[in-house]
Scaffold this active site. Structure first.
Site, short mmCIF file in Angstrom:
data_model
loop_
_atom_site.label_atom_id
_atom_site.label_comp_id
_atom_site.label_asym_id
_atom_site.label_seq_id
_atom_site.Cartn_x
_atom_site.Cartn_y
_atom_site.Cartn_z
N GLY A 183 -16.43 -12.78 21.01
CA GLY A 183 -16.05 -11.63 21.84
C GLY A 183 -15.22 -10.66 21.03
O GLY A 183 -15.29 -10.61 19.80
N GLY A 184 -14.36 -9.94 21.74
CA GLY A 184 -13.51 -8.94 21.08
C GLY A 184 -12.61 -9.54 20.02
O GLY A 184 -12.12 -8.83 19.13
N GLY A 417 -28.68 10.27 -9.38
CA GLY A 417 -27.41 10.36 -8.66
C GLY A 417 -26.57 9.12 -8.88
O GLY A 417 -25.33 9.17 -8.83
N ALA A 418 -27.23 7.98 -9.15
CA ALA A 418 -26.49 6.74 -9.35
C ALA A 418 -25.60 6.83 -10.60
O ALA A 418 -24.56 6.18 -10.67
CB ALA A 418 -27.45 5.56 -9.45
C1 HXC Z 1 -8.56 -20.93 28.29
C2 HXC Z 1 -9.89 -22.31 27.06
C3 HXC Z 1 -10.58 -21.19 26.53
C4 HXC Z 1 -10.17 -19.91 26.97
C5 HXC Z 1 -11.42 -22.96 25.69
N1 HXC Z 1 -10.45 -23.37 26.50
N2 HXC Z 1 -11.52 -21.63 25.69
N3 HXC Z 1 -8.89 -22.17 27.93
N4 HXC Z 1 -9.16 -19.84 27.84
N5 HXC Z 1 -10.75 -18.81 26.48
C6 HXC Z 1 -10.03 -24.74 26.74
C7 HXC Z 1 -11.06 -25.54 27.49
O1 HXC Z 1 -10.88 -25.39 28.87
C8 HXC Z 1 -10.70 -26.95 27.04
O2 HXC Z 1 -9.61 -27.40 27.75
C9 HXC Z 1 -10.27 -26.76 25.62
O3 HXC Z 1 -9.92 -25.38 25.50
C10 HXC Z 1 -11.36 -27.05 24.61
O4 HXC Z 1 -12.53 -26.37 25.01
P1 HXC Z 1 -13.95 -27.08 25.08
O5 HXC Z 1 -14.84 -26.20 25.84
O6 HXC Z 1 -13.78 -28.50 25.53
O7 HXC Z 1 -14.33 -27.13 23.55
P2 HXC Z 1 -15.75 -26.94 22.87
O8 HXC Z 1 -16.75 -27.77 23.58
O9 HXC Z 1 -15.55 -27.17 21.42
O10 HXC Z 1 -16.15 -25.43 23.12
C11 HXC Z 1 -15.41 -24.38 22.54
C12 HXC Z 1 -15.82 -23.02 23.15
C13 HXC Z 1 -15.70 -23.09 24.69
C14 HXC Z 1 -17.25 -22.71 22.75
C15 HXC Z 1 -14.89 -21.99 22.52
O11 HXC Z 1 -14.43 -23.62 25.04
C16 HXC Z 1 -15.84 -21.73 25.31
O12 HXC Z 1 -16.96 -21.26 25.49
N6 HXC Z 1 -14.71 -21.17 25.69
C17 HXC Z 1 -14.66 -19.89 26.34
C18 HXC Z 1 -14.97 -18.80 25.36
C19 HXC Z 1 -14.86 -17.46 25.98
O13 HXC Z 1 -15.73 -17.02 26.72
N7 HXC Z 1 -13.71 -16.82 25.75
C20 HXC Z 1 -13.46 -15.50 26.22
C21 HXC Z 1 -14.19 -14.63 25.22
S1 HXC Z 1 -13.94 -12.98 25.53
P3 HXC Z 1 -9.32 -28.95 28.01
O14 HXC Z 1 -8.15 -28.96 28.93
O15 HXC Z 1 -10.58 -29.51 28.59
O16 HXC Z 1 -9.01 -29.57 26.66
C22 HXC Z 1 -12.60 -12.68 24.64
C23 HXC Z 1 -12.21 -11.30 24.76
C24 HXC Z 1 -11.24 -10.92 23.72
O17 HXC Z 1 -12.05 -13.46 24.01
C25 HXC Z 1 -11.05 -9.47 23.97
C26 HXC Z 1 -10.31 -8.83 22.93
C27 HXC Z 1 -10.48 -7.37 23.08
#
Ligand code: HXC
Length: 527
Positions: A183-184, A417-418
């Site tokens: 993402g971002g 040009g290079a």
């Molecule tokens: C809160 C999160 C989290 C998040 C993971 N966790 N991502 N908690 N916010 N963004 C937590 C999970 O609930 C889990 O908690 C632990 O971290 C480990 O995650 P798992 O899913 O068990 O790990 P894994 O299977 O390795 O998968 C990793 C992952 C997945 C692919 C990153 O967790 C995921 O898809 N997370 C969400 C990603 C996402 O959509 N983020 C927002 C993106 S947008 P527990 O308690 O079970 O250990 C963004 C915008 C930024 O970031 C903008 C900036 C401008």
């Protein structure tokens, strides 16, 4: 009664108990999200945030900041789950005795996700790094914005992006991506100077495979979409693709050894005594036939200090080679056309790759060595329609703007040009050398003859023989370095074996160079 009620309060602990409490909290902070999650991290082939810090920094040099920070969110049960440090280890320490600031995201705490408090910790060390003039190293391993915190987490990212931008060109910024970065969140590493990724365990993308499938109906794995190999070869987003985390961290240390602490500092200069600097092997690299390729890395290795070349962006746009090296202990940045790949032609990707490298070197006082063997710019609709004009101009602009010491050696071809773009005298190079086999002309002999002798060839009884005669005539007259040397565009035609010595002396002579650009707010590079 009141006395009894207060018995458990901290302010009534005696001194020994207060020390024990601190020790207990310190121990708690080291545990991150707990043993089970640490085990899971190791099972994935990943190190923990603290293990990475230990590997990177000199022994016992790490000074942690914000160890007891906790998040302040209360929604979605977060009030019941708080960890000391809140998913990121931040602080400062030394690498080879030199100060660095760093943050290392802890995937065992809410997946390393970025909360308001987590972002504040990163911001704090970025501000310190800026004020004190030392590199910022980010070890990224995060699920992105802490979903439960909503907009404050997005705001936290923006606070970091803003500082990444302000710090650009002030202190070096290095991002290692050692887990998810999606993402971002990708835009913080993207603004920094160098990105390193670890194969199989890290990935970067704006939208993941599921979104891609929904929107474009493409089936693609995490690794294909945004893994280390993809970004080091296809997109060029990452500069280094590392086989494991240890290699990644070693690469960061190596990279730091060539660059200064900040834009006011000079790169590290190792002690060196000039000895026999003649390198006869350089005389044997260029093939007799000027159409035959060779590897520009052989020329580089023959010129620089033994084993000192650190190639950057190795797998991307291989028709140009860029990287750091040392020459008589002095750190330099090298840009060289690569005849072994697409004949060393300049195209969109190679122009952008080299431009970014030149701008890094110029920002941080790293002198530039440019090795030229370029047949010109790449023709074709693909290149034209994707803006080779604007993209090629990026490289031209970057060289024109660079005020660091700049030396060029034309190894073989410098066409069209290079010739101008590749750090020619006209755009501000300080010293321009050419090897005796150099060919400097508007275009190749055959193409040129077909144009300028078109009528003569058409009217001749034997057009083939006539063309051949004209090609020879053109070759003799133009495809050599002497017309350029007569004009002073080339300062000296040198023997290949003497190149190293000429460069040692040249960079020595230029070490106190002062050059200023016209006063302006900032230029408008054709982005
Ligand atoms: C809160 C999160 C989290 C998040 C993971 N966790 N991502 N908690 N916010 N963004 C937590 C999970 O609930 C889990 O908690 C632990 O971290 C480990 O995650 P798992 O899913 O068990 O790990 P894994 O299977 O390795 O998968 C990793 C992952 C997945 C692919 C990153 O967790 C995921 O898809 N997370 C969400 C990603 C996402 O959509 N983020 C927002 C993106 S947008 P527990 O308690 O079970 O250990 C963004 C915008 C930024 O970031 C903008 C900036 C401008």
């Amino acid at each position: 009664m009141a006395q009894k009620k207060n018995q458990g309060a901290h302010h009534l602990l005696n001194y020994e108990e207060k020390r024990a409490l601190l020790e207990a909290k310190n121990q708690e902070a080291l545990k991150g999200g707990g043993e089970q999650r640490i085990k899971k991290q190791h099972e994935k082939g990943k190190l923990t945030a603290r293990e990475r810090v230990d590997l990177l920094l000199d022994e016992s040099s790490f000074q942690e900041i914000g160890k007891f920070v906790k998040h302040r969110a209360t929604e979605f049960g977060l009030d019941k789950e708080r960890y000391l440090g809140d998913g990121v280890v931040t602080g400062y320490g030394t690498v080879a005795g030199r100060l660095v600031y760093l943050f290392s995201q802890d995937f065992t705490v809410f997946g390393g996700s970025l909360s308001e408090a987590h972002a504040e910790k990163i911001v704090k060390i970025m501000d310190l790094a800026m004020k004190n003039g030392a590199p910022i190293i980010g070890l990224n391993d995060s699920g992105g914005a802490r979903i439960q915190e909503g907009v404050v987490s997005l705001g936290g990212y923006a606070d970091i992006f803003y500082r990444n931008t302000l710090a650009s060109g002030v202190v070096p910024q290095i991002s290692a991506v050692m887990g998810p970065c999606a993402g971002g969140a990708v835009y913080s590493p993207a603004i920094t100077d160098f990105i390193l990724m670890v194969q199989e365990t890290s990935y970067m993308f704006v939208t993941g495979p599921n979104v891609v499938k929904t929107v474009t109906h493409e089936n693609v794995t995490l690794e294909e979409l945004g893994g280390a190999d993809t970004h080091s070869s296809k997109s060029g987003v990452t500069h280094f693709s590392c086989t494991n985390e240890v290699e990644c961290i070693n690469q960061i240390k190596k990279l730091l050894s060539y660059i200064p602490q900040n834009c006011e500092d000079e790169p590290p200069h190792l002690a060196y005594n000039i000895d026999d600097e003649v390198r006869p092997q350089l005389d044997k690299i260029i093939p007799e036939n000027s159409q035959t390729p060779y590897d520009m890395r052989e020329v580089i290795d023959g010129i620089v200090d033994l084993d000192s070349f650190l190639e950057v962006h190795k797998n991307f746009a291989e028709n140009i080679v860029v990287g750091f090296a040392r020459i008589a202990g002095r750190s330099i940045g090298i840009v060289g056309n690569q005849p072994a790949f697409l004949a060393g032609v300049l195209d969109i990707n190679s122009s952008v790759k080299a431009a970014r490298f030149v701008r890094f070197c110029d920002s941080f006082n790293v002198p530039l060595l440019v090795l030229v063997d370029v047949p010109g710019f790449m023709p074709g609709t693909d290149q034209e329609w994707n803006a080779i004009i604007s993209n090629g101009a990026k490289l031209l602009y970057s060289f024109c703007e660079a005020t660091v010491p700049r030396i060029t050696v034309i190894i073989r071809k410098a066409y069209g040009g290079a010739y101008d773009v590749m750090n020619s005298k006209h755009i501000g190079a300080d010293l321009n050398f050419a090897w005796p086999a150099a060919e400097i002309a508007v275009m190749g002999a055959k193409g040129a003859s077909e144009i300028i002798f078109k009528k003569e060839i058409a009217e001749s009884k034997d057009p083939v023989a006539k063309l051949s005669e004209k090609v020879d005539e053109y070759t003799e007259k133009f495809t050599n370095p002497y017309l350029a040397a007569n004009r002073g565009y080339i300062d000296e035609v040198i023997l290949p074996e003497n190149t190293r010595l000429k460069l040692i002396r040249g960079f020595d002579m230029l070490q106190n160079k002062i050059d200023k650009l016209p006063r302006k707010k900032h230029g408008n590079i054709p982005l």
